[in-house]
Design an enzyme around this catalytic site. Structure first.
Site, short mmCIF file in Angstrom:
data_model
loop_
_atom_site.label_atom_id
_atom_site.label_comp_id
_atom_site.label_asym_id
_atom_site.label_seq_id
_atom_site.Cartn_x
_atom_site.Cartn_y
_atom_site.Cartn_z
N HIS A 25 0.84 -1.21 0.00
CA HIS A 25 0.00 0.00 0.00
C HIS A 25 0.88 1.26 0.00
CE1 HIS A 25 -3.05 -2.68 2.28
NE2 HIS A 25 -3.61 -2.42 1.11
N LYS A 49 -16.05 -4.83 9.77
CA LYS A 49 -16.71 -5.52 10.89
C LYS A 49 -15.95 -6.75 11.39
CE LYS A 49 -21.13 -3.46 10.35
NZ LYS A 49 -20.82 -2.64 9.17
N ARG A 98 -1.60 -5.75 -8.72
CA ARG A 98 -0.49 -6.68 -8.49
C ARG A 98 -0.37 -7.68 -9.62
NH1 ARG A 98 -2.90 -7.80 -2.66
NH2 ARG A 98 -4.65 -7.80 -4.10
N SER A 135 -2.89 -7.88 2.71
CA SER A 135 -3.12 -7.76 4.15
C SER A 135 -3.59 -9.07 4.76
CB SER A 135 -4.17 -6.67 4.43
OG SER A 135 -3.72 -5.43 3.98
#
Ligand code: PNS
Length: 167
Positions: A25, A49, A98, A135
Site C-alpha cells: 500500500h 466488521k 499486483r 493484508s
C-alpha cells in the site's frame, strides 16, 4: 492547475480496507502523492466488521506511517465510494494492480464507479517486490507467529507483535 482562471485541485482517493496497511500500500501511496495535489487515503468502514484491527486503529497506523507526506491525509468512508468522492470533491480513484487477476476484479469496479458517478479510476502497477503481498496473508502469517517484518511498516509490526500469535 488552473481551468478557466480557477484553481483546480487534483484530489484523488486511495481506498481500501487497510487491515493492516502493508509496504505494498505504501509503495502505491508514496508514488501517487507526487502526481496529484492531494491524496486521500480512505478506509472503508463498512468492510471493517470482521477485521483484525478496528477502523480507528487502521486510521491511526496509516496516520503514523504517512506522517511524512504533506499532501496525503487519512479518512474513512461508509457506503459507496463514489458518494465519498462526490462529497469530498475527488475526481479519481487510484488503485494498485499486483496481477492480471486484480485487473479483472478492479476493471468491473472501475467501470461501475464511472457509470455511477463519472469518477475515473487510475491504475498503478505494484512494485514487483510486493506483487505477492496482501493484508490477509500478513494477518495469517502473524497469527501463527511467522515473520512479517519485511512486509509491513514498523508501527504495524509492533501492533501485530503485541497481538500475536493468537488463535
Ligand atoms: O482493500 P480492499 O478490500 O480491496 O478495498 C475494497 C474497497 C474498499 C476499495 C471496495 O470494496 C469499495 O470501494 N467499497 C465501497 C463500497 C462501494 O462503493 N461498492 C461499489 C463498488 S463498484
Amino acid at each position: 492547475m488552473t481551468k478557466g482562471g480557477n484553481l483546480v485541485v487534483r484530489r484523488v482517493v486511495c481506498p481500501g480496507s487497510f487491515d493492516p496497511v502493508t509496504n505494498g500500500h505504501l509503495d502505491i501511496i508514496s508514488r501517487a502523492a507526487p502526481l496529484h495535489d492531494e491524496v486521500v487515503v480512505a478506509v472503508g468502514a463498512n468492510l471493517a466488521k470482521n477485521g483484525l484491527f478496528s477502523v480507528d486503529e487502521r486510521i491511526e497506523m496509516l496516520g503514523e506511517v504517512l506522517a511524512g507526506y504533506a499532501n496525503v491525509r487519512v479518512d474513512k468512508f461508509d457506503g459507496l465510494l463514489v458518494d465519498f468522492c462526490r462529497a469530498h470533491d475527488i475526481s479519481a480513484i487510484v488503485k494498485g494492480l499486483r496481477a492480471v487477476s486484480d485487473f479483472e476484479y478492479e476493471m468491473t469496479m472501475a467501470q461501475m464507479n464511472y457509470s455511477l458517478a463519472g469518477i475515473e479510476t487510475l491504475f498503478m502497477t505494484t512494485n514487483p517486490l510486493y506483487s505477492f503481498l496482501r493484508s490477509s496473508l500478513v494477518r495469517e502469517i502473524a497469527k501463527y507467529g511467522g515473520d512479517v517484518s519485511g512486509l509491513v511498516p514498523a508501527p504495524v509490526l509492533s501492533r501485530l507483535m503485541a497481538r500475536g500469535p493468537w488463535s
